[in-house]
Design an enzyme around this catalytic site. Structure first.
Site, mmCIF file in Angstrom:
data_model
loop_
_atom_site.group_PDB
_atom_site.id
_atom_site.type_symbol
_atom_site.label_atom_id
_atom_site.label_comp_id
_atom_site.label_asym_id
_atom_site.label_seq_id
_atom_site.Cartn_x
_atom_site.Cartn_y
_atom_site.Cartn_z
ATOM 1 C CG ASP A 297 -1.820 1.159 1.343
ATOM 2 O OD1 ASP A 297 -2.730 1.257 0.504
ATOM 3 O OD2 ASP A 297 -1.630 1.994 2.257
ATOM 4 C CD GLU A 331 -2.402 2.329 -3.373
ATOM 5 O OE1 GLU A 331 -3.570 2.725 -3.503
ATOM 6 O OE2 GLU A 331 -1.749 2.491 -2.319
#
Length: 602
Positions: A297, A331
């Site tokens: 993330d 990401e």
């Protein structure tokens, strides 16, 4: 519960030995990924809905009627739906963050819960709302017995919001304070008292240098509230000097990597102690659970030097543990088409792969916005700029929508208000055909295979797969069915489920659809034809894939390799013979596609 799981897993492993033995040898591009948030997938154990906490929703985080609180989904729910996932053709499950979270945070009147998993306080255990570490081990073992890999969603950029700043009362609106205005060497700005003597700046990333950074009061005066001094695990995470402490990111300039992500505590990932600490944490999850990959993330919010140390250390550790194809993908969230930025993170940061936001944006433009297919051609032309070129591009997880930005069906409905349900479904089906046959690793977001639509991104795109009690989730219909989110949606006869399952079988059976080199054969600056050929170097298999993004049928001559004599139909309608060496005449229906396996002249 553990006893029956053990018996069931033993029987399952006995029934499917080949799957259990062979899944480790699959390359990343051989997978079909399914992404789910455990809280929103299935609730098999209501006893853990409140995470062992007592009180109202502001204490437990549980309120199944609110889209911003826990709804009850858990890891046991994922286990009991493995048949459903396997029948869909899923080979890897990307599980949203399962680490223990701060149950509730936010200012009075605007609180929400950590149901999504991104507000971590303990990086070593499963959040009790989802179950236990033993439940996660049971999930990994059950998936592996079926030949299904498990990828964890991890975070190193930030933790839950625990650290406060004395200058920010109430704890909102703490503007970012830049290094130039608030250097490490002065307290509270350039005119403040001298602090941190001998610290050479965070570009000198050595233990000796960071040992001199002892006063974190250069920008704000950070502190830990009473009762939360030891809120985080491992214990080193409670050291305030290991955080940037510069206020909220503005999402531009240096604040992208130094600012707090919407108030979350932003770790100083330049510090060697933080680097070593996270490498140790995430080696541990591999050791204890035998997982197969990490989705990372907020990767672009971390300095490149961190990834240059972290990624090779984790991959080497996985190989040493017998996991040769450990898949790591970051990401790098984008709102515009920018493959250069995606590629930079493979070249500079050293990421083996990143989520392919470029693919998502190109397909949205072609099928939701109703623009041309030329951006898809540009997407594949730009594969050359990734570190490793087209070989790396084939390992990028491709997707149509997600839990942050919204579902693809939502984009279609919002951007085509005049289209009826049949046209909306046709556009969504064609997008999934692109996802399952073009280069990259197809990634299906939980609910898309059941026609979930939603109203937008973030909480509005996080509907329950089990029967929902959230009014905003249940007040509208789904695509391809008369069902709504008011009931459980695990229908294996849903047209999107069946489409994905069928294309997944094709992909598994034909190496050109998984590993084939892509050559763009046709693209247009308006709705219409997009065609590629894919050739597998090892087997020599060749496949022609054509898509029609317009509302009218298209008949067109398409250039192909001159030694292809004809085609066998894999899906759609394919010509048995070519028109001439190097050209084939193909007819593709409105919002349709054709997948054609080439027959080569002897």
């Amino acid at each position: 519960m553990i006893r029956w799981l053990t018996v069931w897993l033993t029987l399952l492993a006995t029934a499917m030995p080949a799957a259990a033995q062979n899944y480790l040898s699959r390359l990343p591009e051989d997978e079909i990924i399914y992404f789910l948030l455990p809280d929103r997938f299935d609730n098999a154990d209501p006893a853990n809905d409140r995470g062992g906490l007592t009180g109202d929703r502001l204490k437990t985080g549980y309120d199944p009627t609110s889209k911003g609180f826990y709804h009850g989904g858990d890891l046991k729910g994922v286990i009991r739906r493995l048949d459903y996932l396997q029948h869909l053709g899923v080979t890897a499950i990307w599980v949203g963050p399962i680490f223990k979270n701060k149950p509730v945070q936010g200012p009075p009147g605007a609180e929400s819960a950590g149901y999504h998993g991104y507000w971590i306080t303990d990086f070593t255990q499963v959040d009790p709302h989802f179950g236990t570490n033993a439940d996660f081990k049971a999930l990994v073992d059950a998936a592996h017995a079926r030949g299904i890999k498990v990828y964890m969603d991890i975070i190193v950029n930030h933790t839950a919001d625990v650290i406060k700043y004395r200058q920010c009362v109430p704890d909102t609106n703490c503007p970012y304070r830049a290094k130039g205005d608030y250097p490490f060497s002065r307290r509270g700005g350039v005119d403040g008292a001298a602090i941190n003597p001998g610290f050479a700046g965070d570009a000198v990333q050595t233990p000796d240098n960071f040992a001199r950074l002892t006063d974190p009061g250069f920008a704000y005066t950070p502190y830990l509230p009473k009762g939360e001094e030891q809120a985080k695990t491992p214990a080193w995470l409670n050291d305030i000097t290991l955080y940037h402490n510069r206020g909220d990111s503005t999402w531009t300039g240096e604040s992208v990597t130094y600012g707090d992500f919407a108030g979350l505590d932003d770790l100083a990932t330049e510090d060697p102690r933080v680097v070593a600490g996270f490498i140790d944490i995430f080696k541990g999850w591999i050791d204890r659970f035998g997982i197969d990959g990490y989705r990372i993330d907020t990767a672009k919010h971390v300095n490149p030097e961190f990834w240059q140390a972290f990624v090779p250390a984790i991959r080497a550790h996985a190989r040493a543990r017998g996991i040769p194809n450990f898949h790591i993908f970051g990401e790098v969230a984008l709102g515009v088409f920018d493959t250069a930025q995606l590629a930079r993170h493979t070249r500079v940061d050293g990421f083996p792969a990143v989520l392919d936001f470029g693919f998502q944006i190109a397909v949205i433009r072609a099928l939701a916005e109703g623009k041309g297919t030329d951006l898809l051609a540009e997407l594949f032309a730009n594969d050359a700029i990734y570190e490793g070129g087209a070989d790396t591009a084939r390992t990028l997880p491709t997707f149509l929508g997600n839990h942050d930005g919204g579902r693809f069906a939502t984009f279609v409905r919002q951007m085509n208000p005049g289209a009826d349900a049949a046209e909306q479904l046709a556009r969504v089906k064609l997008a999934h055909a692109m996802l399952l046959t073009l280069r990259g690793v197809p990634t299906v977001y939980s609910g898309d295979e059941q026609g979930f639509v939603g109203y937008g991104g973030d909480q509005d795109a996080r509907e329950d797969m089990f029967a929902s009690k959230v009014a905003r989730y249940t007040d509208h219909g789904l695509l391809g069915t008369t069902s709504t989110n008011a009931v459980a949606n695990f229908d294996e006869q849903h047209p999107l489920y069946r489409l994905i399952a069928g294309l997944a079988k094709l992909r598994a059976a034909h190496p050109a659809l998984r590993r084939g080199i892509t050559t763009v054969r046709a693209a247009e600056d308006k709705p219409g034809l997009f065609a590629v050929t894919r050739r597998d170097a090892a087997s020599g298999e060749r496949v022609l894939i054509a898509f029609n993004t317009s509302a009218e049928p298209i008949t067109r001559q398409i250039a192909i390799a001159s030694d292809v004599a004809g085609f066998d139909t894999l899906d759609g309608g394919c010509p048995a013979a070519v028109s001439a060496p190097g050209s084939v005449r193909l007819t593709v229906p409105a919002f349709g596609y054709a997948i054609c396996k080439g027959r080569v002249n002897p």
